[in-house]
Design an enzyme around this catalytic site. Structure first.
Site, PDB file in Angstrom:
ATOM      1  N   HIS A  18     -51.920 -34.920  -5.594  1.00  0.00           N
ATOM      2  CA  HIS A  18     -52.225 -33.715  -6.379  1.00  0.00           C
ATOM      3  C   HIS A  18     -52.603 -34.068  -7.808  1.00  0.00           C
ATOM      4  O   HIS A  18     -53.549 -33.520  -8.368  1.00  0.00           O
ATOM      5  CB  HIS A  18     -51.017 -32.760  -6.374  1.00  0.00           C
ATOM      6  CG  HIS A  18     -50.495 -32.533  -4.990  1.00  0.00           C
ATOM      7  ND1 HIS A  18     -49.178 -32.693  -4.640  1.00  0.00           N
ATOM      8  CD2 HIS A  18     -51.140 -32.200  -3.846  1.00  0.00           C
ATOM      9  CE1 HIS A  18     -49.034 -32.465  -3.354  1.00  0.00           C
ATOM     10  NE2 HIS A  18     -50.196 -32.171  -2.846  1.00  0.00           N
ATOM     11  N   ASP A 112     -52.180 -26.087  -8.825  1.00  0.00           N
ATOM     12  CA  ASP A 112     -52.555 -26.532  -7.487  1.00  0.00           C
ATOM     13  C   ASP A 112     -51.791 -25.696  -6.461  1.00  0.00           C
ATOM     14  O   ASP A 112     -51.053 -24.761  -6.809  1.00  0.00           O
ATOM     15  CB  ASP A 112     -52.379 -28.057  -7.328  1.00  0.00           C
ATOM     16  CG  ASP A 112     -50.932 -28.505  -7.403  1.00  0.00           C
ATOM     17  OD1 ASP A 112     -50.037 -27.755  -6.984  1.00  0.00           O
ATOM     18  OD2 ASP A 112     -50.675 -29.639  -7.885  1.00  0.00           O
ATOM     19  N   GLN A 347     -56.766 -48.513  -4.804  1.00  0.00           N
ATOM     20  CA  GLN A 347     -57.619 -48.052  -3.687  1.00  0.00           C
ATOM     21  C   GLN A 347     -59.071 -47.766  -4.086  1.00  0.00           C
ATOM     22  O   GLN A 347     -59.995 -48.167  -3.377  1.00  0.00           O
ATOM     23  CB  GLN A 347     -56.994 -46.799  -3.057  1.00  0.00           C
ATOM     24  CG  GLN A 347     -57.850 -46.210  -1.952  1.00  0.00           C
ATOM     25  CD  GLN A 347     -57.075 -45.284  -1.057  1.00  0.00           C
ATOM     26  OE1 GLN A 347     -56.030 -45.661  -0.537  1.00  0.00           O
ATOM     27  NE2 GLN A 347     -57.575 -44.089  -0.844  1.00  0.00           N
ATOM     28  N   HIS A 362     -55.339 -42.390   6.656  1.00  0.00           N
ATOM     29  CA  HIS A 362     -54.549 -41.266   7.166  1.00  0.00           C
ATOM     30  C   HIS A 362     -55.260 -39.928   6.918  1.00  0.00           C
ATOM     31  O   HIS A 362     -54.737 -38.886   7.279  1.00  0.00           O
ATOM     32  CB  HIS A 362     -53.159 -41.274   6.510  1.00  0.00           C
ATOM     33  CG  HIS A 362     -53.141 -40.756   5.092  1.00  0.00           C
ATOM     34  ND1 HIS A 362     -54.076 -41.111   4.145  1.00  0.00           N
ATOM     35  CD2 HIS A 362     -52.302 -39.902   4.452  1.00  0.00           C
ATOM     36  CE1 HIS A 362     -53.813 -40.493   2.996  1.00  0.00           C
ATOM     37  NE2 HIS A 362     -52.738 -39.755   3.168  1.00  0.00           N
ATOM     38  N   TRP A 365     -56.967 -35.912   1.755  1.00  0.00           N
ATOM     39  CA  TRP A 365     -58.301 -35.481   1.311  1.00  0.00           C
ATOM     40  C   TRP A 365     -58.844 -36.352   0.184  1.00  0.00           C
ATOM     41  O   TRP A 365     -60.040 -36.583   0.080  1.00  0.00           O
ATOM     42  CB  TRP A 365     -58.285 -34.001   0.927  1.00  0.00           C
ATOM     43  CG  TRP A 365     -59.663 -33.434   0.810  1.00  0.00           C
ATOM     44  CD1 TRP A 365     -60.252 -32.938  -0.307  1.00  0.00           C
ATOM     45  CD2 TRP A 365     -60.648 -33.339   1.863  1.00  0.00           C
ATOM     46  NE1 TRP A 365     -61.541 -32.525  -0.029  1.00  0.00           N
ATOM     47  CE2 TRP A 365     -61.809 -32.758   1.283  1.00  0.00           C
ATOM     48  CE3 TRP A 365     -60.667 -33.682   3.222  1.00  0.00           C
ATOM     49  CZ2 TRP A 365     -62.970 -32.510   2.034  1.00  0.00           C
ATOM     50  CZ3 TRP A 365     -61.826 -33.441   3.968  1.00  0.00           C
ATOM     51  CH2 TRP A 365     -62.952 -32.871   3.359  1.00  0.00           C
ATOM     52  N   SER A 367     -58.264 -39.622  -0.223  1.00  0.00           N
ATOM     53  CA  SER A 367     -58.747 -40.849   0.414  1.00  0.00           C
ATOM     54  C   SER A 367     -60.073 -40.578   1.116  1.00  0.00           C
ATOM     55  O   SER A 367     -61.015 -41.392   1.055  1.00  0.00           O
ATOM     56  CB  SER A 367     -57.734 -41.356   1.440  1.00  0.00           C
ATOM     57  OG  SER A 367     -56.555 -41.760   0.790  1.00  0.00           O
ATOM     58  N   GLU A 370     -62.756 -40.358  -1.449  1.00  0.00           N
ATOM     59  CA  GLU A 370     -63.010 -41.677  -2.045  1.00  0.00           C
ATOM     60  C   GLU A 370     -63.835 -42.540  -1.092  1.00  0.00           C
ATOM     61  O   GLU A 370     -64.693 -43.314  -1.521  1.00  0.00           O
ATOM     62  CB  GLU A 370     -61.675 -42.350  -2.381  1.00  0.00           C
ATOM     63  CG  GLU A 370     -60.992 -41.730  -3.598  1.00  0.00           C
ATOM     64  CD  GLU A 370     -59.487 -41.961  -3.708  1.00  0.00           C
ATOM     65  OE1 GLU A 370     -58.843 -41.356  -4.575  1.00  0.00           O
ATOM     66  OE2 GLU A 370     -58.932 -42.738  -2.901  1.00  0.00           O
ATOM     67  N   GLU A 386     -52.316 -31.421   6.534  1.00  0.00           N
ATOM     68  CA  GLU A 386     -53.564 -30.921   7.135  1.00  0.00           C
ATOM     69  C   GLU A 386     -54.460 -32.068   7.621  1.00  0.00           C
ATOM     70  O   GLU A 386     -55.625 -31.897   7.901  1.00  0.00           O
ATOM     71  CB  GLU A 386     -54.269 -30.001   6.134  1.00  0.00           C
ATOM     72  CG  GLU A 386     -55.241 -30.620   5.147  1.00  0.00           C
ATOM     73  CD  GLU A 386     -54.682 -31.693   4.210  1.00  0.00           C
ATOM     74  OE1 GLU A 386     -53.541 -32.186   4.383  1.00  0.00           O
ATOM     75  OE2 GLU A 386     -55.427 -32.078   3.304  1.00  0.00           O
ATOM     76  N   GLN A 387     -53.863 -33.278   7.712  1.00  0.00           N
ATOM     77  CA  GLN A 387     -54.703 -34.459   7.958  1.00  0.00           C
ATOM     78  C   GLN A 387     -55.410 -34.463   9.316  1.00  0.00           C
ATOM     79  O   GLN A 387     -56.487 -35.026   9.459  1.00  0.00           O
ATOM     80  CB  GLN A 387     -53.851 -35.724   7.774  1.00  0.00           C
ATOM     81  CG  GLN A 387     -53.441 -35.904   6.313  1.00  0.00           C
ATOM     82  CD  GLN A 387     -52.165 -36.693   6.123  1.00  0.00           C
ATOM     83  OE1 GLN A 387     -51.713 -37.368   7.038  1.00  0.00           O
ATOM     84  NE2 GLN A 387     -51.555 -36.614   4.950  1.00  0.00           N
TER      85      GLN A 387
HETATM   86  N1  UPG Z   1     -53.642 -44.487  -3.607  1.00  0.00           N
HETATM   87  C1  UPG Z   1     -53.821 -45.670  -4.277  1.00  0.00           C
HETATM   88  N2  UPG Z   1     -53.246 -46.801  -3.756  1.00  0.00           N
HETATM   89  C2  UPG Z   1     -52.505 -46.797  -2.613  1.00  0.00           C
HETATM   90  C3  UPG Z   1     -52.342 -45.574  -1.924  1.00  0.00           C
HETATM   91  C4  UPG Z   1     -52.926 -44.435  -2.442  1.00  0.00           C
HETATM   92  O1  UPG Z   1     -54.481 -45.728  -5.324  1.00  0.00           O
HETATM   93  O2  UPG Z   1     -52.031 -47.851  -2.217  1.00  0.00           O
HETATM   94  C5  UPG Z   1     -54.266 -43.258  -4.154  1.00  0.00           C
HETATM   95  C6  UPG Z   1     -55.525 -42.945  -3.385  1.00  0.00           C
HETATM   96  O3  UPG Z   1     -56.634 -43.602  -3.959  1.00  0.00           O
HETATM   97  C7  UPG Z   1     -55.595 -41.423  -3.481  1.00  0.00           C
HETATM   98  C8  UPG Z   1     -54.145 -41.002  -3.594  1.00  0.00           C
HETATM   99  O4  UPG Z   1     -53.398 -42.148  -3.971  1.00  0.00           O
HETATM  100  O5  UPG Z   1     -56.289 -41.046  -4.648  1.00  0.00           O
HETATM  101  C9  UPG Z   1     -53.588 -40.490  -2.279  1.00  0.00           C
HETATM  102  O6  UPG Z   1     -54.113 -39.222  -2.001  1.00  0.00           O
HETATM  103  P1  UPG Z   1     -54.448 -38.740  -0.516  1.00  0.00           P
HETATM  104  O7  UPG Z   1     -55.361 -39.674   0.139  1.00  0.00           O
HETATM  105  O8  UPG Z   1     -54.957 -37.332  -0.609  1.00  0.00           O
HETATM  106  O9  UPG Z   1     -53.098 -38.828   0.260  1.00  0.00           O
HETATM  107  P2  UPG Z   1     -51.653 -38.140   0.027  1.00  0.00           P
HETATM  108  O10 UPG Z   1     -51.017 -38.695  -1.139  1.00  0.00           O
HETATM  109  O11 UPG Z   1     -50.968 -38.270   1.324  1.00  0.00           O
HETATM  110  O12 UPG Z   1     -52.066 -36.588  -0.279  1.00  0.00           O
HETATM  111  C10 UPG Z   1     -51.444 -35.339  -0.115  1.00  0.00           C
HETATM  112  C11 UPG Z   1     -51.322 -34.882   1.355  1.00  0.00           C
HETATM  113  C12 UPG Z   1     -52.699 -34.841   2.010  1.00  0.00           C
HETATM  114  C13 UPG Z   1     -53.627 -33.922   1.204  1.00  0.00           C
HETATM  115  C14 UPG Z   1     -53.668 -34.386  -0.254  1.00  0.00           C
HETATM  116  C15 UPG Z   1     -54.518 -33.492  -1.134  1.00  0.00           C
HETATM  117  O13 UPG Z   1     -50.467 -35.773   2.077  1.00  0.00           O
HETATM  118  O14 UPG Z   1     -52.612 -34.400   3.348  1.00  0.00           O
HETATM  119  O15 UPG Z   1     -54.929 -33.966   1.762  1.00  0.00           O
HETATM  120  O16 UPG Z   1     -52.340 -34.426  -0.793  1.00  0.00           O
HETATM  121  O17 UPG Z   1     -54.044 -32.189  -1.179  1.00  0.00           O
END
Ligand code: UPG
Length: 471
Positions: A18, A112, A347, A362, A365, A367, A370, A386-387
């Protein structure tokens, strides 16, 4: 003299998923639309959050709201969603005090998904109120539609396992439905339902998507005959907002290693900011990577069912550790082709690296975006929230990912199937097609953000105009 810049306050709930997109929104409001931004962040002791907030953000006033102890308010087994909802509720008094203490009152409050109860605070201070859905339009559609058909969800969708049809949108298959919908008496469902009722009460709904990515769903949301009867507020797709490659990220072992690999030869494996697998699944994934004979970078966390495994990591800096739960000899056998990274990796920098050619994700959104904005094809491996819906968008609608078939049956995906998936996106004809499509989407995301008439750029300009009018 008082500044004539519109002042917006942003409220981010805990968690990188978030905070990252909310920060990016703040940066865009400042850089492209002349805003002054105050960002309220709920304090957590997560080191990832702290290091993200240490970076310089010119013209964004970051205010950390005090930590709230919710341990006495929730069941120890409460879901992440319930915990976040309760935490944000308990934060409201300090948000109110922090707004009162600001020298110039903001004209708008942007929250959010988990912050919609703060709309009451916005009203108290006569501020415009917006919600930023950090996921996609389809997820927003289901979230606001479900409360209107509450009973049907249980009867038809959950008990009879029929697809959940949302007017004008793609139906949601039972297998893809949110875990939260499975038990209508659980607090997670109750919180989701409340959020679904509150979101359409905003003055506008911002989404991390863009017109060309989800044209049908966005059309349905605007059609007053259909979903529009629920969401009267205007819908503003403003994405793709992703963290750019940061100059402040030091060259580390992973990036140095990637520098020495051939173009698009490495598959990156990661399950977001908190996701992990079972021990059995982790062993099969290791086996699949090994069988595929592809180069890889794998961000590894202790498996769900092996608490003791955490002890094998140096959790303070994530830089050292012996992942004892990986199959015996795996690290030695793959030393030449792969890197196992404990806990966390840079990442965005990895996905932007020319050596990376695929992403097993996973489907959080952020990821997902990105990956798309770097033109990287995916293997969709949804875990929760919601994945599964996101994975369906990626595979069925956009054609930029493949998905293991076994995942639908909730059984362990075996190494041979994982090998096949990896080969498909890294080597096969099908993979080339996927790569072409993801690069087209990458370009469409660039176009959406362009200051020369891009649809997402224009959406934010409209919001800026509303705020200026209310100055
Ligand atoms: N990230 C890193 N390094 C890592 C792991 C993650 O930089 O080793 C960053 C990644 O680049 C991204 C963020 O962390 O920017 C992770 O975000 P996301 O991919 O959206 O995963 P979650 O943290 O699981 O996000 C939550 C919910 C997901 C939803 C998202 C946006 O789990 O289902 O889509 O929030 O609302």
């Amino acid at each position: 003299m008082q500044s004539t810049k519109p002042h917006a306050a942003l409220l981010a709930s805990p968690g990188m998923g978030h905070l990252i997109p909310v920060l990016e929104l703040g940066k865009r409001l400042v850089t492209n639309h002349g805003f002054h931004v105050t960002l309220f962040v709920v304090a957590t002791d997560a080191s990832t959050t702290q290091s993200l907030l240490k970076e310089p953000y010119p013209h964004i006033n970051i205010i950390i709201l005090p930590f709230v102890d919710i341990s006495g308010l929730i069941d120890p087994a409460a879901t992440v969603v319930t915990s976040l909802a309760v935490m944000m509720r308990e934060t409201l008094p300090s948000l109110r005090s922090a707004i009162l203490a600001l020298k110039s009152p903001p004209k708008a409050l942007i929250v959010d998904l988990f912050g919609t109860e703060a709309f009451a605070v916005a009203e108290e201070f006569n501020m415009l109120k917006y919600v930023f859905d950090t996921s996609n339009a389809w997820f927003f559609a289901i979230t606001i539609y479900v409360p209107t058909i509450d009973k049907n969800v249980e009867d038809k969708h959950i008990i009879q396992k029929q697809p959940l049809s949302i007017p004008g949108c793609k139906s949601v298959q039972f297998e893809d439905t949110l875990q939260a919908y499975l038990d209508r008496n659980d607090q997670t469902y109750i919180e989701y339902k409340r959020i679904g009722i509150e979101m359409p009460m905003a003055d506008g709904i911002l989404m991390n998507t863009w017109e060309d990515l989800e044209p049908t769903t966005l059309g349905a949301l605007r059609d007053f005959q259909m979903l529009g009867r629920v969401a009267k507020a205007p819908v503003y797709p403003i994405g793709p907002l992703v963290r750019p490659v940061g100059p402040s990220v030091p060259r580390n072992q992973v990036l140095n290693w990637l520098d020495n690999q051939p173009y698009e030869s490495v598959i990156y494996v990661s399950f977001g900011s908190g996701g992990t697998l079972s021990s059995d699944q982790m062993a099969e994934l290791a086996w699949g990577l090994e069988l595929s004979k592809q180069r890889f970078v794998w961000v590894v966390r202790p498996p769900i069912d092996n608490d003791a495994a955490g002890a094998f990591f140096n959790l303070d800096d994530g830089s050292e550790g012996i992942p004892s739960f990986l199959p015996e000899g795996f690290l030695d056998r793959t030393r030449e082709v792969g890197l196992v990274v404990p806990m966390w990796a840079p990442q965005v920098e990895i996905l932007a690296h020319p050596s990376v050619g695929g992403f097993l994700s996973h489907c959080g959104w952020n990821s997902t975006l990105e990956s798309i904005t770097n033109g990287v094809p995916m293997i969709a491996w949804p875990l929760y929230a919601e994945q599964k819906m996101n994975a369906t968008i990626l595979t069925e609608e956009l054609g930029v990912a493949v998905q293991p078939k076994t995942l639908a049956s909730e059984r362990v995906v075996v190494g041979a199937e994982i090998e096949m998936m990896i080969r498909k996106i890294m080597e096969d004809e099908e993979g080339f097609g996927i790569r072409k499509r993801v690069n087209e989407l990458k370009q469409s995301g660039v176009n959406a953000l362009s200051s020369k008439g891009g649809s997402s750029y224009n959406s934010l300009s409209q919001i800026a105009k509303h705020c200026e009018l209310s100055l």
